[in-house]
Design an enzyme around this catalytic site. Structure first.
Site: not given
Ligand code: UD1
Ligand code: UDP
Length: 374
Positions: A203-205, A281
């Site tokens: 997850l990093h968006r 993501d």
């Protein structure tokens, strides 16, 4: 012929690696410019080390700052190096600020630009990546589109089909090559967790992890899915925000959630290949999941990797807790559904994208396509 490669983040290093490898094999001269957008050992140096890449010739060292400041600092630094190196072609990859800065700096200096992974579109201009992709494609001289759909996006936007090459995605080259190497490693991260079904999550968006409500909902889903072993190698942006929103300690308390630093590529590929499902993501992880036959649930509402959804290997589930849980359990409890997702055909090619890109560069140089008149 001399090539300059501009890169700045984890996915660009991974996806440029097969091209760098081929340039070395063909003894084509190149210079490597790192913008310094990613700078932690886990986000940058470890990939140079593991993938046996030469150290960058230049590091502009931009670090973390606002989009405008970062892009501006990169353009200034890249322009200076390009003046010194005078390459015939600048190669950029993907959709980051480093990609945009490389394409803008070079095209304004009348240097040919080759865009690797051209033509991807989410059609969502609220994403910084979409703006970077569109502008990079408009500044580029040669477009290396991974799929037919990506090539069509470029043609619909008025770009010359003669300059578009459908090559596949270099992530497949990287994935195939490095999974073989990873399997020979004595220590296997996935086996360490040995019991139960593994769900890997990345997850990093910005639109997910900078949004407290979305991040809260995703964390709630992870907490509830306690029949799985959840492995979460955390991107620095996400770690920072989990702490800021008070969610990090919540996750730490869950015995079934394994929080890790960002993994090296070999460990990550092993983990992904042994995962029951991946929640993500990330762009690259959506591509790798279908390459490795791992069912993918994408925690977004749109994707520029639409081919993976059309092929049946990826589902856009968004970020609401109930929907995430519903789809995880559907895959877990319905073997037919799961097998269908696993058997989706990989749209990103046969692992020879980097070969095709190098061949096209050599031909473009012979045909005079790299000469841009001011
Ligand atoms: C960037 C790209 C994104 C890509 C991702 C790959 C843009 C606009 N975004 O997002 O498209 O998918 O890289 O991972 O180019 N940080 C560290 N150490 C690092 C790097 C970042 O601590 O080595 C932290 C900093 O707090 C920084 C934040 O992460 O402010 C975000 O970093 P940034 O490079 O701006 O964006 P990413 O989210 O990494
Ligand atoms: N990746 C990795 N270690 C990790 C998480 C991801 O090596 O802990 C790799 C992954 O295999 C993929 C790439 O990083 O090749 C994707 O990068 P990221 O998700 O940061 O960016 P995106 O692809 O969304 O631009």
């Amino acid at each position: 012929m001399k090539i300059a490669i501009v890169l700045g983040t984890r996915p660009e290093i991974i996806k440029m690696a097969p091209i760098i490898d081929k340039l070395q094999n063909e003894s084509i001269s190149f210079t490597l410019i790192h913008t310094g957008q990613h700078y932690d050992y886990e986000m940058s140096d470890q990939f140079f080390f593991e993938l046996e890449l030469p150290s960058p010739d230049y590091n502009i060292g931009v670090g973390s700052c606002s989009h405008g400041k970062m892009t501006g600092k990169m353009i200034t630094g890249i322009e200076k190096t390009l003046k010194k190196e005078d390459p015939n072609l600048v190669l950029v990859q993907g959709d980051t600020n480093a990609t945009l800065a490389g394409a803008l700096a070079a095209s304004k200096m009348h240097i040919a630009v080759g865009h690797v992974e051209a033509g991807l579109r989410s059609f969502d201009k609220s994403m910084p990546e979409e703006i970077n992709r569109v502008i990079t494609d408009m500044c580029s001289t040669i477009h290396y589109a991974p799929t037919e759909e990506a090539a069509l996006n470029l043609i619909f936007e008025g770009l010359n089909p003669k300059n578009i090459y459908i090559t596949g995605n270099t992530v497949v080259d990287a994935c195939i090559r490095n999974l073989k190497i990873a399997k020979k490693k004595k220590k296997n991260i996935a086996k360490k967790l040995n019991s139960g079904k593994i769900i890997t999550i990345t997850l990093h968006r910005a639109e997910n992890v900078d949004n407290k409500n979305r991040l809260y909902d995703i964390v709630k889903a992870l907490k509830e899915l306690d029949e799985f072993n959840i492995v979460f190698p955390i991107h620095p942006r996400t770690r920072k925000n989990l702490k800021k929103f008070g969610l990090y300690s919540e996750l730490k308390k869950c015995e079934h959630v394994h929080i890790l630093k960002p993994l090296g590529y070999l460990d990550f590929l092993l983990l992904l290949s042994e995962s029951f499902i991946v929640l993500t993501d990330s762009g690259g992880v959506q591509e790798e999941a279908i390459t490795l036959n791992v069912p993918c649930l994408t925690l977004r509402y749109n994707t520029e990797r639409i081919e993976t959804v059309d092929a049946g290997g990826n589902i856009l589930v968004g970020t609401r807790k109930d929907k995430i849980i519903k789809y995880v359990r559907l895959i877990a409890n319905n073997k037919k559904f799961r097998e269908k997702m696993k058997n989706a055909t990989n749209p990103y090619g046969d692992g020879k994208a980097s070969e095709r890109i190098i061949e096209s560069i050599i031909n473009a140089s012979k045909d005079g396509k790299l000469k841009i008149s001011p």
